[in-house]
Every structure is written in structure tokens, then in C-alpha cells.
Design an enzyme around this catalytic site. Structure first.
Site, PDB file in Angstrom:
ATOM      1  N   GLU A   1       0.815  -1.224   0.000  1.00 39.69           N
ATOM      2  CA  GLU A   1       0.000   0.000   0.000  1.00 39.69           C
ATOM      3  C   GLU A   1       0.847   1.272   0.000  1.00 39.69           C
ATOM      4  O   GLU A   1       0.329   2.349  -0.271  1.00 39.69           O
ATOM      5  CB  GLU A   1      -0.954   0.011   1.203  1.00 39.69           C
ATOM      6  CG  GLU A   1      -1.934  -1.131   1.130  1.00 39.69           C
ATOM      7  CD  GLU A   1      -3.177  -0.967   1.994  1.00 39.69           C
ATOM      8  OE1 GLU A   1      -3.474   0.157   2.433  1.00 39.69           O
ATOM      9  OE2 GLU A   1      -3.849  -1.968   2.221  1.00 39.69           O
TER      10      GLU A   1
ATOM     11  N   LYS B   1       2.894   3.700   7.210  1.00 39.40           N
ATOM     12  CA  LYS B   1       3.814   2.618   6.834  1.00 39.40           C
ATOM     13  C   LYS B   1       4.924   3.163   5.920  1.00 39.40           C
ATOM     14  O   LYS B   1       6.078   2.771   6.042  1.00 39.40           O
ATOM     15  CB  LYS B   1       3.054   1.486   6.128  1.00 39.40           C
ATOM     16  CG  LYS B   1       2.076   0.731   7.002  1.00 39.40           C
ATOM     17  CD  LYS B   1       2.725  -0.048   8.137  1.00 39.40           C
ATOM     18  CE  LYS B   1       3.486  -1.262   7.675  1.00 39.40           C
ATOM     19  NZ  LYS B   1       4.009  -2.045   8.832  1.00 39.40           N
TER      20      LYS B   1
HETATM   21  P1  NAD Z   1      -2.650  -7.425  12.922  1.00 36.24           P
HETATM   22  O1  NAD Z   1      -3.415  -6.178  13.133  1.00 36.24           O
HETATM   23  O2  NAD Z   1      -3.369  -8.736  12.798  1.00 36.24           O
HETATM   24  O3  NAD Z   1      -1.593  -7.613  14.121  1.00 36.24           O
HETATM   25  C1  NAD Z   1      -0.832  -6.559  14.631  1.00 36.24           C
HETATM   26  C2  NAD Z   1      -0.211  -7.003  15.954  1.00 36.24           C
HETATM   27  O4  NAD Z   1       0.614  -5.944  16.444  1.00 36.24           O
HETATM   28  C3  NAD Z   1      -1.236  -7.310  17.057  1.00 36.24           C
HETATM   29  O5  NAD Z   1      -0.906  -8.498  17.720  1.00 36.24           O
HETATM   30  C4  NAD Z   1      -1.129  -6.104  17.986  1.00 36.24           C
HETATM   31  O6  NAD Z   1      -1.457  -6.406  19.338  1.00 36.24           O
HETATM   32  C5  NAD Z   1       0.330  -5.718  17.817  1.00 36.24           C
HETATM   33  N1  NAD Z   1       0.583  -4.301  18.130  1.00 36.24           N
HETATM   34  C6  NAD Z   1      -0.100  -3.229  17.644  1.00 36.24           C
HETATM   35  N2  NAD Z   1       0.390  -2.098  18.173  1.00 36.24           N
HETATM   36  C7  NAD Z   1       1.416  -2.471  18.984  1.00 36.24           C
HETATM   37  C8  NAD Z   1       2.324  -1.742  19.803  1.00 36.24           C
HETATM   38  N3  NAD Z   1       2.273  -0.411  19.907  1.00 36.24           N
HETATM   39  N4  NAD Z   1       3.252  -2.438  20.516  1.00 36.24           N
HETATM   40  C9  NAD Z   1       3.303  -3.792  20.456  1.00 36.24           C
HETATM   41  N5  NAD Z   1       2.466  -4.530  19.697  1.00 36.24           N
HETATM   42  C10 NAD Z   1       1.539  -3.879  18.975  1.00 36.24           C
HETATM   43  O7  NAD Z   1      -1.744  -7.154  11.656  1.00 36.24           O
HETATM   44  P2  NAD Z   1      -1.245  -8.139  10.492  1.00 36.24           P
HETATM   45  O8  NAD Z   1      -2.266  -8.203   9.435  1.00 36.24           O
HETATM   46  O9  NAD Z   1      -0.724  -9.375  11.105  1.00 36.24           O
HETATM   47  O10 NAD Z   1      -0.030  -7.282   9.922  1.00 36.24           O
HETATM   48  C11 NAD Z   1       1.286  -7.435  10.445  1.00 36.24           C
HETATM   49  C12 NAD Z   1       2.219  -6.515   9.691  1.00 36.24           C
HETATM   50  O11 NAD Z   1       2.206  -6.847   8.298  1.00 36.24           O
HETATM   51  C13 NAD Z   1       1.841  -5.041   9.770  1.00 36.24           C
HETATM   52  O12 NAD Z   1       3.014  -4.293   9.912  1.00 36.24           O
HETATM   53  C14 NAD Z   1       1.162  -4.756   8.439  1.00 36.24           C
HETATM   54  O13 NAD Z   1       1.348  -3.423   8.078  1.00 36.24           O
HETATM   55  C15 NAD Z   1       1.905  -5.698   7.518  1.00 36.24           C
HETATM   56  N6  NAD Z   1       1.175  -6.187   6.335  1.00 36.24           N
HETATM   57  C16 NAD Z   1      -0.066  -6.752   6.461  1.00 36.24           C
HETATM   58  C17 NAD Z   1      -0.708  -7.258   5.340  1.00 36.24           C
HETATM   59  C18 NAD Z   1      -2.075  -7.912   5.433  1.00 36.24           C
HETATM   60  O14 NAD Z   1      -2.658  -8.244   4.416  1.00 36.24           O
HETATM   61  N7  NAD Z   1      -2.607  -8.157   6.615  1.00 36.24           N
HETATM   62  C19 NAD Z   1      -0.102  -7.163   4.081  1.00 36.24           C
HETATM   63  C20 NAD Z   1       1.169  -6.569   3.990  1.00 36.24           C
HETATM   64  C21 NAD Z   1       1.781  -6.102   5.124  1.00 36.24           C
HETATM   65  O1  TDX Z   2     -16.316  -4.741   4.769  1.00 38.85           O
HETATM   66  C1  TDX Z   2     -15.501  -4.611   3.851  1.00 38.85           C
HETATM   67  N1  TDX Z   2     -15.953  -4.481   2.566  1.00 38.85           N
HETATM   68  C2  TDX Z   2     -15.144  -4.294   1.484  1.00 38.85           C
HETATM   69  O2  TDX Z   2     -15.611  -4.179   0.351  1.00 38.85           O
HETATM   70  C3  TDX Z   2     -14.069  -4.556   4.065  1.00 38.85           C
HETATM   71  C4  TDX Z   2     -13.498  -4.689   5.437  1.00 38.85           C
HETATM   72  C5  TDX Z   2     -13.250  -4.379   2.965  1.00 38.85           C
HETATM   73  N2  TDX Z   2     -13.757  -4.226   1.719  1.00 38.85           N
HETATM   74  C6  TDX Z   2     -12.845  -4.006   0.567  1.00 38.85           C
HETATM   75  C7  TDX Z   2     -11.846  -2.892   0.767  1.00 38.85           C
HETATM   76  C8  TDX Z   2     -10.640  -3.372  -0.007  1.00 38.85           C
HETATM   77  O3  TDX Z   2     -10.770  -2.993  -1.366  1.00 38.85           O
HETATM   78  O4  TDX Z   2     -12.060  -5.195   0.429  1.00 38.85           O
HETATM   79  C9  TDX Z   2     -10.705  -4.889   0.082  1.00 38.85           C
HETATM   80  C10 TDX Z   2      -9.791  -5.466   1.146  1.00 38.85           C
HETATM   81  O5  TDX Z   2     -10.001  -4.732   2.345  1.00 38.85           O
HETATM   82  P1  TDX Z   2      -9.183  -5.033   3.689  1.00 38.85           P
HETATM   83  O6  TDX Z   2      -9.332  -6.480   4.042  1.00 38.85           O
HETATM   84  O7  TDX Z   2      -9.549  -3.999   4.680  1.00 38.85           O
HETATM   85  O8  TDX Z   2      -7.674  -4.883   3.187  1.00 38.85           O
HETATM   86  P2  TDX Z   2      -6.866  -3.654   2.500  1.00 38.85           P
HETATM   87  O9  TDX Z   2      -7.512  -2.360   2.766  1.00 38.85           O
HETATM   88  O10 TDX Z   2      -6.636  -4.035   1.060  1.00 38.85           O
HETATM   89  O11 TDX Z   2      -5.490  -3.721   3.328  1.00 38.85           O
HETATM   90  C11 TDX Z   2      -4.864  -4.987   3.648  1.00 38.85           C
HETATM   91  O12 TDX Z   2      -3.807  -5.281   2.771  1.00 38.85           O
HETATM   92  C12 TDX Z   2      -2.619  -4.535   2.895  1.00 38.85           C
HETATM   93  C13 TDX Z   2      -4.378  -5.035   5.090  1.00 38.85           C
HETATM   94  O13 TDX Z   2      -5.446  -4.733   5.973  1.00 38.85           O
HETATM   95  C14 TDX Z   2      -3.210  -4.114   5.306  1.00 38.85           C
HETATM   96  O14 TDX Z   2      -2.716  -4.225   6.634  1.00 38.85           O
HETATM   97  C15 TDX Z   2      -2.125  -4.491   4.340  1.00 38.85           C
HETATM   98  O15 TDX Z   2      -1.046  -3.603   4.426  1.00 38.85           O
END
Ligand code: NAD
Ligand code: TDX
Length: 342
Positions: free
Chosen positions: A127, A157
Site C-alpha cells: 500500500e 507505513k
Molecule cells: P494485525 O493487526 O493482525 O496484528 C498486529 C499485531 O501488532 C497485534 O498483535 C497487535 O497487538 C500488535 N501491536 C499493535 N500495536 C502495537 C504496539 N504499539 N506495541 C506492540 N504490539 C503492537 O496485523 P497483520 O495483518 O498481522 O499485519 C502485520 C504486519 O504486516 C503489519 O506491519 C502490516 O502493516 C503488515 N502487512 C499486512 C498485510 C495484510 O494483508 N494483513 C499485508 C502486507 C503487510
Molecule cells: O467490509 C468490507 N468491505 C469491502 O468491500 C471490508 C473490510 C473491505 N472491503 C474491501 C476494501 C478493499 O478494497 O475489500 C478490500 C480489502 O479490504 P481489507 O481487508 O480492509 O484490506 P486492504 O484495505 O486491502 O489492506 C490490507 O492489505 C494490505 C491489510 O489490511 C493491510 O494491513 C495491508 O497492508
């Protein structure tokens, strides 16, 4: 190797801990997590008693606590997953995103610098590149694509990424950054698209699709992300950014319909609701660099990964039903309206 993993009680961090402990039993992992709404200690229960695993409840914004922890534990490697990660929440309340995602990162790097860690790895996101137009399927994000963010989440980020590269250039901190596309799989908090739709469909509740649902995301099974980070830690070049993605672009509406099909639920559960503010159109990663340099390729095809994920949510209802019963309900009503979507 002693690895300090932050944010390990969340979705990707916990999957990474399971992956590492299995693949490298000779290493030890210290997980630091302050357990926000998104962190769940029960997720780590299967490894809690393992000798080479320990957990400390601590906020990465706590400079003194973090320095003290580094003094006592002297990690070789830091992998920073800890973040506020949900775009919609960042639109509602940006402040905590800046504090955790930027200031928290800087504190971890200060400690890493002071205690001479051999590698600081920042888990970033696709993102940070902003979005791509829908009518240019030939365009992809490369590691040198300019940062161009849309939401407070992605801006926080991107800020962290800039700071990480500055610490490398200015202080010689041995850093790497990975920028991955959307993950899905076990233990994802049910505020994100895929687990939200699975949970709602199972309860025959409306499925809130933002706008027309035509926005495109590039989905990767979480274990493939973990495998890539593991490779970067062991073989990646210091000072480099690596994009991670599996060339699996899908429209949101098609994902929601697929989930309906898999669960035998009717499409009339789908509700087109107000669009997300500043909603990114399309994400698409070019993973050529990590493939060429480190030999990484994803193992799990989307058709298999989505079935595994749905089955996991069916088999672990206690995990997510517990989560969606408490404070999350207030967030849900705020986001989608009193009493849910109609
Ligand atoms: P998540 O929200 O599921 O988990 C985040 C974790 O960080 C939680 O366990 C929370 O308690 C902890 N946390 C938050 N603030 C904190 C703080 N101040 N101190 C200590 N711990 C803290 O997130 P995720 O989806 O597992 O994402 C993990 C990482 O990967 C993030 O940095 C996110 O930006 C990145 N990322 C996520 C996705 C995705 O699709 N989910 C994709 C690309 C990158
Ligand atoms: O209720 C919903 N309805 C909907 O249409 C939600 C929660 C999402 N959406 C859409 C928004 C986005 O286009 O679905 C797509 C995916 O949404 P999210 O699951 O919120 O993900 P996104 O915003 O793409 O971001 C995710 O991918 C990159 C992660 O949350 C981030 O942490 C990561 O960096």
C-alpha cells in the site's frame, strides 16, 4: 539465532512464529506484543510452553521498556510486524497509527542500533505505492516505484519505510524491508475482507461490499509471506527492499461470491454499501526481484488457500466468535450502522 518478533500475537506475526519454530528449531524466538484489540494471546497457546519461545507483553512505543528488554535479551535479529493494520480504522482515528507505526518503529531501531543487532527487518506493505489505474493491467509495483500513499495507514507505513532506509544510510543499521500484497489465511482478525465475509455468511448476515466491489487486490496465502520473510532474513541483501506477491489479482466482489459459493450461501446476502474514503483501486506486485535473487515462489494457489482458510474458520469458531463478541461489536456498529447493515 535469537529472533525478536514484534506483533507476534497478530495475524501474520503468529503465522511467522509457527513457521520459524517449525523450520528452524535451533533458533529461539522472543515475541513482544502489547495485545491491542488485534492481538490475541490464545493464538500463541500451541507454542507458549516451547523452550525456545517466550512472550513479553510490551508496547513498542515504550522506549525505556524496549531498551531494557534489548539489554536483557540481546537479540540477533528483529522482525517488526507490530502495527495498527486496518485501513478503515486509520480513516476514523489516524493518531495511533502514527504513534505505533512510525514512533514505535523508530524506538525499535534505536534499540537495534544501540545493541548492535545483525539485522532489523521491517514488515511493510504494497500500500506504500498507492494504487494503479484499473484500465492499465500492464502496470505493476516494483521496488523503485515511487511511494504515493492514500490512507493514514499507508502513509504511516511509508513514513516508517523512509525512516528505516534513513537509519541504514545514516547509521549503517543493517536493515531489510519487505512489501507484501494482501494476505489471507488462519488467524486473520475478522474485520478484514475475507474473514469478515466468512463470519457474516456463516451467520446469514449481510455481506458489506464497498461501492461496486470492483477494486482489485493481489492475494497471497500467509505462509508464503512468512517463507519470503524467512528467506530475506537469511539470504537477503542488507539495505534492500523486496516486494512479495503471487500475481493473484482479484476483484472484491468475486472473492465475496466465491466465499458464498464455497459456503452454499445466496448472493442476495451481498449489500453494496458506501465506498471507503480514498479507496485504492488496484494493487499489483511484481515479485521478480525476490524470485531472481532468493528463489522465492509461492506454494499455495488461491483456489487451495481460500478453501483451507474457510475450513480453518469453520474448525476454529471459538477463536473468532470470542473476538467478535466483545469490543469489536461496537466498532462493527460504528462502521456498518446500528444493528448492522440492512
Ligand atoms: P494485525 O493487526 O493482525 O496484528 C498486529 C499485531 O501488532 C497485534 O498483535 C497487535 O497487538 C500488535 N501491536 C499493535 N500495536 C502495537 C504496539 N504499539 N506495541 C506492540 N504490539 C503492537 O496485523 P497483520 O495483518 O498481522 O499485519 C502485520 C504486519 O504486516 C503489519 O506491519 C502490516 O502493516 C503488515 N502487512 C499486512 C498485510 C495484510 O494483508 N494483513 C499485508 C502486507 C503487510
Ligand atoms: O467490509 C468490507 N468491505 C469491502 O468491500 C471490508 C473490510 C473491505 N472491503 C474491501 C476494501 C478493499 O478494497 O475489500 C478490500 C480489502 O479490504 P481489507 O481487508 O480492509 O484490506 P486492504 O484495505 O486491502 O489492506 C490490507 O492489505 C494490505 C491489510 O489490511 C493491510 O494491513 C495491508 O497492508
Amino acid at each position: 539465532m535469537k529472533i525478536l518478533v514484534t506483533g507476534g500475537a497478530g495475524f501474520i506475526g503468529s503465522n511467522f512464529i509457527f513457521y520459524e519454530l517449525e523450520k528452524h528449531p535451533e533458533d529461539s524466538i522472543l515475541c513482544v506484543d502489547c495485545l491491542t484489540y488485534a492481538g490475541n494471546l490464545s493464538t500463541l497457546e500451541p507454542v507458549m510452553e516451547q523452550e525456545n519461545f517466550s512472550f513479553v507483553k510490551m508496547d513498542i512505543r515504550d522506549r525505556e521498556g524496549i531498551f531494557d528488554l534489548f539489554e536483557k535479551t540481546r537479540p540477533d535479529v528483529v522482525v517488526n510486524f507490530a502495527a495498527e493494520s486496518h485501513v478503515d480504522r486509520s480513516i476514523e482515528n489516524p493518531q495511533v497509527f502514527l504513534e505505533t507505526n512510525i514512533i514505535g518503529t523508530s524506538i525499535l531501531m534505536d534499540a537495534a542500533k544501540a545493541y548492535g543487532v545483525k539485522r532489523y527487518h521491517q514488515v511493510s506493505t504494497d500500500e506504500v505505492y498507492g494504487d494503479l489505474p484499473m484500465d492499465r493491467p500492464d502496470l505493476f509495483f516494483y521496488e523503485d516505484t515511487p511511494l504515493h500513499t492514500s490512507s493514514p495507514y499507508s502513509s504511516s507505513k511509508a513514513s516508517a519505510d523512509l525512516l528505516v532506509m534513513a537509519y541504514h544510510r545514516t547509521y549503517g543499521l543493517p536493515v531489510t524491508i519487505s512489501r507484501c500484497s494482501n494476505n489471507y489465511g488462519p488467524y486473520q482478525f475478522p474485520e478484514k475482507l475475507i474473514p469478515l465475509m466468512i463470519a457474516n455468511a456463516l451467520a446469514d448476515k449481510p455481506l458489506p461490499v464497498y461501492g461496486e466491489g470492483l477494486n482489485i487486490r493481489d492475494w497471497l496465502y500467509v505462509q508464503d509471506h512468512c517463507k519470503a520473510i524467512d528467506l530475506i532474513l537469511r539470504k537477503g541483501r542488507v539495505g534492500e527492499v523486496y516486494n512479495i506477491g503471487g500475481h493473484n489479482e482479484m476483484r472484491n466482489i468475486d472473492i465475496v461470491k466465491l466465499i458464498c459459493d464455497e459456503l452454499g450461501k445466496p448472493y442476495d446476502l451481498i449489500r453494496h454499501v458506501e465506498d471507503r474514503k480514498g479507496h485504492d483501486q488496484r494493487y499489483a506486485i511484481d515479485p521478480g526481484k525476490i524470485h531472481k535473487e532468493l528463489g522465492w515462489l509461492p506454494d499455495t494457489k488461491f483456489a487451495d488457500g481460500i478453501r483451507l482458510t474457510i475450513q480453518w474458520y469453520l474448525d476454529h469458531k471459538d477463536w473468532w466468535e470470542n473476538i467478535i463478541s466483545g469490543d469489536y461489536q461496537k466498532y462493527y456498529e460504528k462502521m456498518y450502522g446500528e444493528g448492522g447493515i440492512h
